[in-house]
Scaffold this active site. Structure first.
Site, PDB file in Angstrom:
ATOM      1  N   CYS A 191     121.866  95.439 -12.926  1.00 51.57           N
ATOM      2  CA  CYS A 191     120.921  94.667 -12.171  1.00 51.57           C
ATOM      3  C   CYS A 191     119.581  94.594 -12.255  1.00 51.57           C
ATOM      4  O   CYS A 191     119.120  95.509 -13.016  1.00 51.57           O
ATOM      5  CB  CYS A 191     121.140  94.593 -10.534  1.00 51.57           C
ATOM      6  N   CYS A 202     122.893  99.995 -10.551  1.00 52.66           N
ATOM      7  CA  CYS A 202     122.594  98.961  -9.821  1.00 52.66           C
ATOM      8  C   CYS A 202     121.673  99.357  -8.485  1.00 52.66           C
ATOM      9  O   CYS A 202     121.755 100.665  -8.228  1.00 52.66           O
ATOM     10  CB  CYS A 202     123.827  98.157  -9.363  1.00 52.66           C
ATOM     11  N   CYS A 217     113.341 105.296 -13.129  1.00 55.40           N
ATOM     12  CA  CYS A 217     114.806 105.977 -13.206  1.00 55.40           C
ATOM     13  C   CYS A 217     114.502 107.383 -13.082  1.00 55.40           C
ATOM     14  O   CYS A 217     113.482 107.987 -13.372  1.00 55.40           O
ATOM     15  CB  CYS A 217     115.615 105.907 -14.141  1.00 55.40           C
TER      16      CYS A 217
END
Length: 175
Positions: free
Chosen positions: A88, A12, A96
């Site tokens: 989220c 998240c 990422c």
């Protein structure tokens, strides 16, 4: 492969509510087969007090929960990840880190209870709703015959889990 321990990371942005809740649920229900972690792209540095109150009230161990950066899990010596789930929308749309071992990924977005406003009771309901939605997804995940599914089928099942009640759509990457 029946004795394999699967490492699961829940992501998240702030790592103070949803990802922490998911970590606690999976660590409680996953037995010796799963170990859950959570992290954030921009961790708040502290777990939301409503998260702690909810989890304690439901009998979860909260002693090891902390808000941390996702970079901890991309470093040498980090636990090898088998699954990475964004819970989220912001984290799903962000770039990422590269996860060692090429874990399976899926988006399981739900509304952020930390953004709830109103009375204490209304805020508590938002946290309870988030818990309920994450619990349902995790129960379905735990019921999958992971070792028996080919990679493409497993990926499809993981994405289907993210589409059940309360699902939100990830925000697209903004350059």
């Amino acid at each position: 492969m029946a004795d394999k321990l699967y490492n699961v990371l829940f992501l998240c942005t702030g790592n103070s509510a949803r990802s922490i809740i998911a970590e606690a649920i999976l660590n409680k229900l996953g037995g010796v087969k799963f170990h859950a972690y959570s992290a954030g792209s921009q961790p708040k540095g502290a777990v939301n007090p409503h998260t702690i109150a909810l989890l304690k009230g439901l009998g979860h161990d909260t002693s090891g929960l902390r808000s941390k950066s996702w970079t901890e899990f991309a470093q040498t010596g980090a636990p090898p990840l088998d699954f990475v789930f964004t819970v989220c929308d912001n984290a799903a749309g962000e770039s990422c880190p590269v996860w060692p071992g090429q874990p399976m990924t899926a988006h399981w977005g739900i509304p952020d209870p930390a953004e709830a406003t109103g009375s204490d009771a209304e805020i508590a309901v938002a946290f309870q709703d988030a818990y309920r939605m994450l619990l349902r997804r995790i129960e379905i995940f735990l019921a999958l015959p992971i070792a028996k599914l080919d990679r493409m089928t497993l990926r499809a099942r993981l994405r289907e889990i993210g589409q059940i009640e309360g699902a939100t759509s990830p925000r697209p990457n903004v350059a």
